[in-house]
Design a protein around this motif. Structure first.
Motif, PDB file in Angstrom:
ATOM      1  N   GLY A   7      35.452  90.166   4.770  1.00 12.84           N
ATOM      2  CA  GLY A   7      34.321  90.995   5.185  1.00 12.84           C
ATOM      3  C   GLY A   7      33.210  90.984   4.153  1.00 12.84           C
ATOM      4  N   GLY A   8      33.123  89.912   3.388  1.00 18.27           N
ATOM      5  CA  GLY A   8      32.163  89.832   2.275  1.00 18.27           C
ATOM      6  C   GLY A   8      30.711  89.682   2.708  1.00 18.27           C
ATOM      7  N   THR A  11      28.270  95.421   5.136  1.00 20.12           N
ATOM      8  CA  THR A  11      27.442  96.400   4.411  1.00 20.12           C
ATOM      9  C   THR A  11      27.927  96.566   2.975  1.00 20.12           C
ATOM     10  OG1 THR A  11      27.140  97.564   6.497  1.00 20.12           O
ATOM     11  CG2 THR A  11      26.550  98.768   4.498  1.00 20.12           C
ATOM     12  N   VAL A  12      29.202  96.889   2.794  1.00 21.74           N
ATOM     13  CA  VAL A  12      29.705  97.031   1.425  1.00 21.74           C
ATOM     14  C   VAL A  12      30.157  95.678   0.884  1.00 21.74           C
ATOM     15  CG1 VAL A  12      32.114  97.600   1.989  1.00 21.74           C
ATOM     16  CG2 VAL A  12      31.092  98.505  -0.092  1.00 21.74           C
ATOM     17  N   GLY A  13      30.610  94.799   1.797  1.00 19.55           N
ATOM     18  CA  GLY A  13      31.131  93.497   1.363  1.00 19.55           C
ATOM     19  C   GLY A  13      30.100  92.676   0.604  1.00 19.55           C
ATOM     20  N   SER A  31      34.927  85.485   6.215  1.00 18.94           N
ATOM     21  CA  SER A  31      34.290  86.114   7.380  1.00 18.94           C
ATOM     22  C   SER A  31      34.066  85.008   8.401  1.00 18.94           C
ATOM     23  CB  SER A  31      32.964  86.777   6.992  1.00 18.94           C
ATOM     24  OG  SER A  31      32.020  85.787   6.668  1.00 18.94           O
ATOM     25  N   SER A  33      31.382  84.071   9.793  1.00 15.27           N
ATOM     26  CA  SER A  33      30.213  83.242   9.482  1.00 15.27           C
ATOM     27  C   SER A  33      30.508  82.241   8.365  1.00 15.27           C
ATOM     28  CB  SER A  33      29.020  84.127   9.117  1.00 15.27           C
ATOM     29  OG  SER A  33      29.413  85.124   8.202  1.00 15.27           O
ATOM     30  N   VAL A  36      36.089  81.658   8.594  1.00 10.86           N
ATOM     31  CA  VAL A  36      37.426  82.255   8.568  1.00 10.86           C
ATOM     32  C   VAL A  36      37.476  83.391   9.586  1.00 10.86           C
ATOM     33  CG1 VAL A  36      39.143  83.484   7.175  1.00 10.86           C
ATOM     34  CG2 VAL A  36      37.727  81.697   6.119  1.00 10.86           C
ATOM     35  N   ASP A  37      38.404  83.302  10.547  1.00 12.53           N
ATOM     36  CA  ASP A  37      38.595  84.400  11.500  1.00 12.53           C
ATOM     37  C   ASP A  37      39.856  85.152  11.110  1.00 12.53           C
ATOM     38  OD1 ASP A  37      39.242  86.088  13.676  1.00 12.53           O
ATOM     39  OD2 ASP A  37      37.947  84.885  14.967  1.00 12.53           O
ATOM     40  N   ALA A  58      36.782  94.111   5.512  1.00 13.15           N
ATOM     41  CA  ALA A  58      36.415  93.688   6.878  1.00 13.15           C
ATOM     42  C   ALA A  58      36.405  94.924   7.775  1.00 13.15           C
ATOM     43  CB  ALA A  58      37.412  92.667   7.396  1.00 13.15           C
ATOM     44  N   PHE A  72      42.649  96.119  12.928  1.00 12.75           N
ATOM     45  CA  PHE A  72      43.095  96.301  11.532  1.00 12.75           C
ATOM     46  C   PHE A  72      44.532  95.824  11.334  1.00 12.75           C
ATOM     47  CE2 PHE A  72      39.351  99.097  11.403  1.00 12.75           C
ATOM     48  CZ  PHE A  72      38.757  98.588  10.260  1.00 12.75           C
ATOM     49  N   ILE A  96      38.967 105.111   4.202  1.00  9.28           N
ATOM     50  CA  ILE A  96      37.965 106.170   4.391  1.00  9.28           C
ATOM     51  C   ILE A  96      38.577 107.538   4.112  1.00  9.28           C
ATOM     52  CG2 ILE A  96      36.317 107.188   6.021  1.00  9.28           C
ATOM     53  CD1 ILE A  96      36.349 104.628   7.596  1.00  9.28           C
ATOM     54  N   TYR A 106      38.379 105.206  15.590  1.00  6.43           N
ATOM     55  CA  TYR A 106      38.296 104.161  14.553  1.00  6.43           C
ATOM     56  C   TYR A 106      39.323 104.414  13.449  1.00  6.43           C
ATOM     57  CZ  TYR A 106      36.163 101.331  10.802  1.00  6.43           C
ATOM     58  OH  TYR A 106      35.932 100.442   9.771  1.00  6.43           O
ATOM     59  N   ALA A 129      36.879 105.838   0.443  1.00 12.95           N
ATOM     60  CA  ALA A 129      35.511 106.271   0.121  1.00 12.95           C
ATOM     61  C   ALA A 129      34.954 107.089   1.281  1.00 12.95           C
ATOM     62  CB  ALA A 129      34.623 105.051  -0.140  1.00 12.95           C
ATOM     63  N   THR A 130      33.945 107.905   0.984  1.00 18.58           N
ATOM     64  CA  THR A 130      33.233 108.615   2.054  1.00 18.58           C
ATOM     65  C   THR A 130      32.236 107.647   2.705  1.00 18.58           C
ATOM     66  OG1 THR A 130      31.657 109.397   0.416  1.00 18.58           O
ATOM     67  CG2 THR A 130      33.466 110.906   1.008  1.00 18.58           C
ATOM     68  N   GLN A 138      22.685 103.792  10.709  1.00 19.61           N
ATOM     69  CA  GLN A 138      23.564 103.255  11.754  1.00 19.61           C
ATOM     70  C   GLN A 138      23.739 104.264  12.887  1.00 19.61           C
ATOM     71  OE1 GLN A 138      26.865 102.428   9.175  1.00 19.61           O
ATOM     72  NE2 GLN A 138      26.097 100.425   8.572  1.00 19.61           N
TER      73      GLN A 138
HETATM   74  N1  NAP Z   1      30.613 102.161   6.727  1.00 16.28           N
HETATM   75  C1  NAP Z   1      31.036 103.222   6.027  1.00 16.28           C
HETATM   76  O1  NAP Z   1      30.336 104.247   5.908  1.00 16.28           O
HETATM   77  C2  NAP Z   1      32.405 103.156   5.360  1.00 16.28           C
HETATM   78  C3  NAP Z   1      32.817 104.194   4.515  1.00 16.28           C
HETATM   79  C4  NAP Z   1      34.051 104.104   3.857  1.00 16.28           C
HETATM   80  C5  NAP Z   1      34.869 102.995   4.065  1.00 16.28           C
HETATM   81  N2  NAP Z   1      34.450 102.020   4.916  1.00 16.28           N
HETATM   82  C6  NAP Z   1      35.310 100.852   5.114  1.00 16.28           C
HETATM   83  O2  NAP Z   1      34.693  99.778   4.434  1.00 16.28           O
HETATM   84  C7  NAP Z   1      35.011  98.543   5.094  1.00 16.28           C
HETATM   85  C8  NAP Z   1      33.726  97.779   5.370  1.00 16.28           C
HETATM   86  O3  NAP Z   1      32.885  98.534   6.211  1.00 16.28           O
HETATM   87  P1  NAP Z   1      31.396  98.058   6.490  1.00 16.28           P
HETATM   88  O4  NAP Z   1      30.705  99.173   7.195  1.00 16.28           O
HETATM   89  O5  NAP Z   1      30.812  97.486   5.245  1.00 16.28           O
HETATM   90  O6  NAP Z   1      31.655  96.857   7.535  1.00 16.28           O
HETATM   91  P2  NAP Z   1      30.584  95.967   8.311  1.00 16.28           P
HETATM   92  O7  NAP Z   1      29.230  96.101   7.725  1.00 16.28           O
HETATM   93  O8  NAP Z   1      30.752  96.233   9.767  1.00 16.28           O
HETATM   94  O9  NAP Z   1      31.089  94.476   7.994  1.00 16.28           O
HETATM   95  C9  NAP Z   1      32.228  93.971   8.612  1.00 16.28           C
HETATM   96  C10 NAP Z   1      32.614  92.658   7.961  1.00 16.28           C
HETATM   97  O10 NAP Z   1      33.836  92.197   8.586  1.00 16.28           O
HETATM   98  C11 NAP Z   1      33.644  90.843   8.971  1.00 16.28           C
HETATM   99  N3  NAP Z   1      34.466  90.573  10.150  1.00 16.28           N
HETATM  100  C12 NAP Z   1      34.492  91.252  11.320  1.00 16.28           C
HETATM  101  N4  NAP Z   1      35.353  90.682  12.172  1.00 16.28           N
HETATM  102  C13 NAP Z   1      35.904  89.615  11.526  1.00 16.28           C
HETATM  103  C14 NAP Z   1      36.844  88.620  11.874  1.00 16.28           C
HETATM  104  N5  NAP Z   1      37.436  88.589  13.086  1.00 16.28           N
HETATM  105  N6  NAP Z   1      37.154  87.667  10.962  1.00 16.28           N
HETATM  106  C15 NAP Z   1      36.546  87.664   9.735  1.00 16.28           C
HETATM  107  N7  NAP Z   1      35.659  88.589   9.343  1.00 16.28           N
HETATM  108  C16 NAP Z   1      35.319  89.547  10.235  1.00 16.28           C
HETATM  109  C17 NAP Z   1      32.151  90.697   9.231  1.00 16.28           C
HETATM  110  O11 NAP Z   1      31.710  89.366   9.061  1.00 16.28           O
HETATM  111  P3  NAP Z   1      31.463  88.324  10.296  1.00 16.28           P
HETATM  112  O12 NAP Z   1      30.789  89.117  11.375  1.00 16.28           O
HETATM  113  O13 NAP Z   1      30.663  87.240   9.690  1.00 16.28           O
HETATM  114  O14 NAP Z   1      32.817  87.870  10.709  1.00 16.28           O
HETATM  115  C18 NAP Z   1      31.584  91.548   8.099  1.00 16.28           C
HETATM  116  O15 NAP Z   1      31.538  90.805   6.906  1.00 16.28           O
HETATM  117  C19 NAP Z   1      35.789  98.922   6.364  1.00 16.28           C
HETATM  118  O16 NAP Z   1      37.166  98.777   6.128  1.00 16.28           O
HETATM  119  C20 NAP Z   1      35.454 100.395   6.553  1.00 16.28           C
HETATM  120  O17 NAP Z   1      36.486 101.095   7.216  1.00 16.28           O
HETATM  121  C21 NAP Z   1      33.238 102.059   5.557  1.00 16.28           C
END
Ligand code: NAP
Length: 248
Positions: A7-8, A11-13, A31, A33, A36-37, A58, A72, A96, A106, A129-130, A138
């Protein structure tokens, strides 16, 4: 150190990859893109050659507990299997705050992710994390209907994704530590107020209505269930500082 970031590109990746590279680590991005699936496992084993630690950030966008759990579970099982084959010694998952205290579709997937990591044979670290500061934009995008945004009544404690990424890389540089202290933002905020400030800073007009959501999850959003407890760590950058930095 050679690190893989699942998931690099997210948003955080993207911050995790940036921080790791700034510190001189060799980073592989997992990821779709990058070819890697993680759900099917396509391209995964080749990508993990020589990797010492895997950071899993991811995610999927869904409002279905079944879909979240399926995503997941598949990603975590595929990663752990490939890590075992490649001899990876550390699996670090970002989770989270509050997932086991608030019933949300979720979060069902995040609970399953944590369960599989804990039950696995790859030594692990779990950081909760929060919500990130980005969450305000979003939720505004998802909940806007013409000029009106309908935002749940919610107490949040937003944290900078960059600071979460720094903590993630600090942890990846250390031996596996199990569940570590949660990381939250420096202060509590009302989500509707964050959305108003976000819209203003983006030059957008319109009305933001704060609406209490019925049910157990709505209650959890309102009553502070999703913020950190006393034994947690806190980031430094406030939501307003993040907005100002974003404007620059
Ligand atoms: N957002 C928040 O506020 C928050 C807060 C605390 C913790 N978190 C946790 O932090 C993590 C990241 O969250 P985020 O919001 O940064 O995520 P995000 O922006 O939605 O990014 C998701 C990432 O996952 C990849 N991905 C999705 N499906 C995939 C697949 N089938 N194979 C490979 N890669 C895949 C995407 O890349 P591609 O589309 O290129 O595949 C992308 O790099 C999650 O575990 C989330 O629960 C999030």
């Amino acid at each position: 150190m050679k690190l893989a970031v699942a998931g690099g590109t997210g948003t955080v990746g993207a911050h995790v990859v940036e921080v790791a590279r700034e510190r001189g680590h060799d980073v592989v991005v997992l990821s779709r893109s990058e070819g890697v699936d993680l759900v099917t496992g396509t391209g995964l084993s080749d990508a993990l050659a020589g990797v010492e630690a895997v950071v899993d950030v991811a995610s999927t966008q869904t409002v279905s507990a079944k879909e979240s759990t399926a995503f997941f579970a598949a990603v975590t099982r595929n990663l752990l299997t490939a890590e075992t084959e490649a001899g990876v010694g550390h699996h670090l998952a970002l989770s989270i705050v509050g997932i086991d205290r608030a019933p949300h579709a979720y979060y069902a997937g995040k609970i399953e992710q944590e369960r599989i990591v804990r039950a696995g044979t790859v030594p692990w670290t779990i950081l909760r994390a929060t919500q990130f500061h980005e969450f305000a934009g979003q939720i505004r995008a998802q909940m806007s209907f013409g000029p009106v945004s309908i935002i749940p009544k919610m107490v949040s404690q937003p944290v900078a994704a960059r600071e979460v990424a720094e903590r993630v890389i600090d942890l990846a540089e250390q031996p596996p530590a199990g569940r570590v202290p949660d990381l939250g933002g420096p202060r509590e905020e009302r989500m509707a107020e964050m959305v108003r400030r976000y819209a203003r800073a983006s030059g957008a007009r319109g009305l933001v209505l704060e609406v209490p959501i019925p049910g157990a999850y709505g209650r959890a959003m309102r009553d502070g269930t999703l913020v950190t407890t006393t034994d947690s760590d806190h980031g430094r950058q406030t939501f307003d500082q993040w907005l100002a930095a974003r404007a620059r």
